[in-house]
Enzyme design. Structure first.
Site, mmCIF file in Angstrom:
data_model
loop_
_atom_site.group_PDB
_atom_site.id
_atom_site.type_symbol
_atom_site.label_atom_id
_atom_site.label_comp_id
_atom_site.label_asym_id
_atom_site.label_seq_id
_atom_site.Cartn_x
_atom_site.Cartn_y
_atom_site.Cartn_z
ATOM 1 N N HIS A 198 31.215 37.904 40.572
ATOM 2 C CA HIS A 198 32.282 37.651 39.515
ATOM 3 C C HIS A 198 31.948 37.887 38.339
ATOM 4 O O HIS A 198 32.214 37.027 37.122
ATOM 5 C CB HIS A 198 32.331 35.854 39.678
ATOM 6 C CG HIS A 198 33.714 35.354 39.254
ATOM 7 N ND1 HIS A 198 34.816 35.878 39.178
ATOM 8 C CD2 HIS A 198 33.533 34.038 38.612
ATOM 9 C CE1 HIS A 198 35.755 35.166 38.553
ATOM 10 N NE2 HIS A 198 35.007 34.107 38.190
ATOM 11 N N HIS A 207 31.039 36.081 32.908
ATOM 12 C CA HIS A 207 32.317 35.558 32.785
ATOM 13 C C HIS A 207 33.284 36.035 31.529
ATOM 14 O O HIS A 207 34.238 35.337 31.023
ATOM 15 C CB HIS A 207 32.490 33.960 33.096
ATOM 16 C CG HIS A 207 33.782 33.566 33.822
ATOM 17 N ND1 HIS A 207 35.037 33.548 33.128
ATOM 18 C CD2 HIS A 207 33.914 33.269 35.071
ATOM 19 C CE1 HIS A 207 35.950 32.941 34.032
ATOM 20 N NE2 HIS A 207 35.251 32.826 35.187
ATOM 21 N N ASP A 218 34.292 30.070 43.183
ATOM 22 C CA ASP A 218 33.719 31.053 41.918
ATOM 23 C C ASP A 218 32.926 30.245 41.186
ATOM 24 O O ASP A 218 32.673 28.963 41.269
ATOM 25 C CB ASP A 218 34.991 31.424 41.132
ATOM 26 C CG ASP A 218 36.102 32.438 41.623
ATOM 27 O OD1 ASP A 218 35.903 32.654 42.827
ATOM 28 O OD2 ASP A 218 36.979 32.826 40.892
ATOM 29 N N ASP A 219 32.102 31.237 40.262
ATOM 30 C CA ASP A 219 31.286 30.467 39.243
ATOM 31 C C ASP A 219 29.874 30.099 39.623
ATOM 32 O O ASP A 219 29.082 29.651 38.709
ATOM 33 C CB ASP A 219 32.041 29.519 38.319
ATOM 34 C CG ASP A 219 33.455 30.000 37.445
ATOM 35 O OD1 ASP A 219 33.463 31.336 37.686
ATOM 36 O OD2 ASP A 219 34.033 29.301 36.965
ATOM 37 N N HIS A 252 36.329 26.449 42.910
ATOM 38 C CA HIS A 252 35.036 26.510 42.247
ATOM 39 C C HIS A 252 34.044 25.542 42.661
ATOM 40 O O HIS A 252 34.343 24.464 42.705
ATOM 41 C CB HIS A 252 35.412 26.465 40.840
ATOM 42 C CG HIS A 252 36.180 27.420 40.117
ATOM 43 N ND1 HIS A 252 37.807 27.241 40.208
ATOM 44 C CD2 HIS A 252 36.294 28.506 39.362
ATOM 45 C CE1 HIS A 252 38.387 28.056 39.641
ATOM 46 N NE2 HIS A 252 37.374 29.018 39.055
#
Length: 497
Positions: free
Chosen positions: A355, A359, A304-305, A446
């Site tokens: 995603h 965020h 992620d991210d 991540h």
């Protein structure tokens, strides 16, 4: 004196009598001759009439026509008698045009029958107008039963036109079909619906994703129309008009920036979202993924991210070296900054997923903000790789039914948390995964943390030593994940509440 006169009278009388006899003979001879001429002439005329080539040909033509007409009608009636759909014959003759209409006996099995009959009448009327009134013609209107499978049957109006060809002494045949068969669900005995084919709103949303990508791919400039495509109304199970085929489906589209009013989707492009009871299963035979081997262990690595220019390239190098493909849930705000890196991720076979853009916790913002977070990321990823992301991971895993509906993509959660975001320690990450990994699960990591990248090589080795085959999440889920559902692993699917 008297004696002489008497003798002269006698001679004159004989002379007159002889002349009379001669005249009588001449007359009788003439009559006999004339009679002979007439008799001979009659015989000749009769012979000539009976042996005139032209008249013989005409008589033969008439005989052939009658014979072949009888044979044709016999063939038509025999064919209808043996047809699956029992029917009754209605016959009408208008000069040289004979019309035979076959009406089904079991009308309750065809709820669309009035519409089918109307279309058949239109075909017949058009044929009447176009046909020559001087040439013998047979118009045969009937309804063909089309069995797709046990669950689905179609009915199609058909007009067969038979035209007599004088030169060839035979019938020529032409067949016209109605626009589309009318299909009936054999379980409900009602017309086929999109609900039958797509089953659920979730599947319809999945099909919407395919439609959006197809419209963009077929456009000369997808980036110019992408806003309009992402904002076009979704197909409706109840209201969207469609044309059914056994191997594909055509859907009417709402007004959109592509300018297209209809789109055709082969079932192989939406295989995971259609009910196989209502299609030709041969059309999806080669695209339905094989189920995972129950005797093997599977797991998925997700990151992620990102992307992050300092850590993601090194992670990609490790994955390439190890021969592992993974899923990257990217933030739109990072995608727009590092498009080349996003492109590399895709080119090396990894899945690029969404995603959100920045965020936020999507369950705590309004619908407009959710829409923006989803669409802005979609546009960023499309601009980078030419494809819309098909899967979505909500920040913090926070999602509800309203948010999931706006997202319109499968929600990919996780079942093994590496807690790399908390420990920032490679050894702790490795230990955590070793202790919590289990079969058919999704691991959360991540790619923005250097310590995560430091741990990945060892994580892969340990997983493989434990017998796991590592797959991207889409493959782990059998390429059948659908919107309004959350996935924690291949055996843990939950509807979003």
């Amino acid at each position: 004196m008297h004696k002489k006169n008497h003798s002269r009278i006698t001679r004159n009388s004989r002379r007159e009598k002889n002349k009379h006899n001669i005249t009588k003979k001449i007359v009788l001879t003439s009559i006999a001759g004339l009679s002979l001429i007439l008799i001979c002439g009659g015989v000749y005329a009769t012979y000539a009439i009976q042996h005139n080539p032209k008249q013989e040909s005409q008589a033969e033509d008439i005989s052939q026509y009658e014979h072949k007409e009888h044979a044709l009608l016999e063939k038509i009636r025999t064919s209808q008698k043996h047809d699956e759909l029992e029917s009754t014959e209605q016959e009408k003759t208008d000069k040289n045009i004979q019309t035979l209409i076959y009406e089904p006996l079991t009308t309750e099995a065809i709820p669309q029958l009035p519409k089918i009959n109307s279309e058949l009448t239109t075909l017949i009327e058009a044929a009447h107008k176009e046909s020559s009134k001087e040439t013998p013609i047979k118009l045969v209107g009937h309804i063909k039963r089309i069995k797709v499978n046990e669950q689905l049957v179609g009915y199609q109006p058909i007009l067969d036109t038979y035209t007599w060809n004088q030169e060839k002494n035979e019938w020529s045949e032409k067949t016209e079909l109605g626009k589309q068969p009318a299909f009936v669900n054999q379980k409900t005995k009602q017309p086929l619906t999109l609900q039958d084919i797509f089953i659920s709103e979730a599947n319809a949303l999945a099909v919407q994703q395919v439609i959006e990508q197809k419209l963009l791919s077929e456009s000369p400039d997808g980036n110019a129309i992408i806003d309009g495509i992402l904002n076009m109304p979704s197909i409706s199970l109840a209201e969207t008009a469609f044309t059914y085929y056994s191997d594909k489906i055509s859907l009417t589209l709402a007004e959109n920036s592509s300018g297209k009013t209809e789109i055709t989707l082969p079932y192989k492009e939406i295989a995971g979202y259609v009910d196989p009871q209502f299609i030709d299963t041969a059309s999806i035979k080669d695209v339905v993924p094989e189920p995972l081997d129950p005797n093997k262990k599977y797991i998925s690595l997700t990151f992620d991210d990102g992307p992050n220019p300092d850590t993601t390239p090194r992670l990609l190098d490790i994955l390439k070296e190890k021969g592992v493909t993974a899923t990257f849930f990217m933030l739109g705000q990072n995608v727009v900054k590092h498009e080349a890196l996003v492109k590399r991720v895709a080119e090396e076979g990894h899945e690029v997923a969404s995603h959100s853009y920045s965020h936020p916790q999507l369950t705590s913002v309004d619908a407009q903000r959710v829409t923006e977070e989803v669409q802005n990321t979609d546009k960023a990823i499309y601009h980078a790789i030419g494809k819309l992301p098909t899967d979505f991971r909500p920040p913090y895993g926070a999602v509800n039914k309203e948010v999931a509906t706006i997202i319109g993509k499968p929600i990919i959660q996780w079942s093994v948390d590496s807690q790399d975001w908390q420990s920032h320690n490679a050894e702790a990450i490795i230990k955590r995964i070793d202790e919590t990994a289990y079969n058919d699960t999704i691991i959360l990591m991540h790619d923005i943390h250097p310590e995560t990248v430091d741990a990945v090589s060892t994580v892969i080795d340990h997983l493989r030593n434990d017998g796991y085959e590592i797959l991207p999440s889409k493959e782990l889920l059998g390429k059948k994940a659908k919107p309004l559902h959350m996935y924690y692993g291949s055996k843990d699917e939950r509807p979003v509440q």
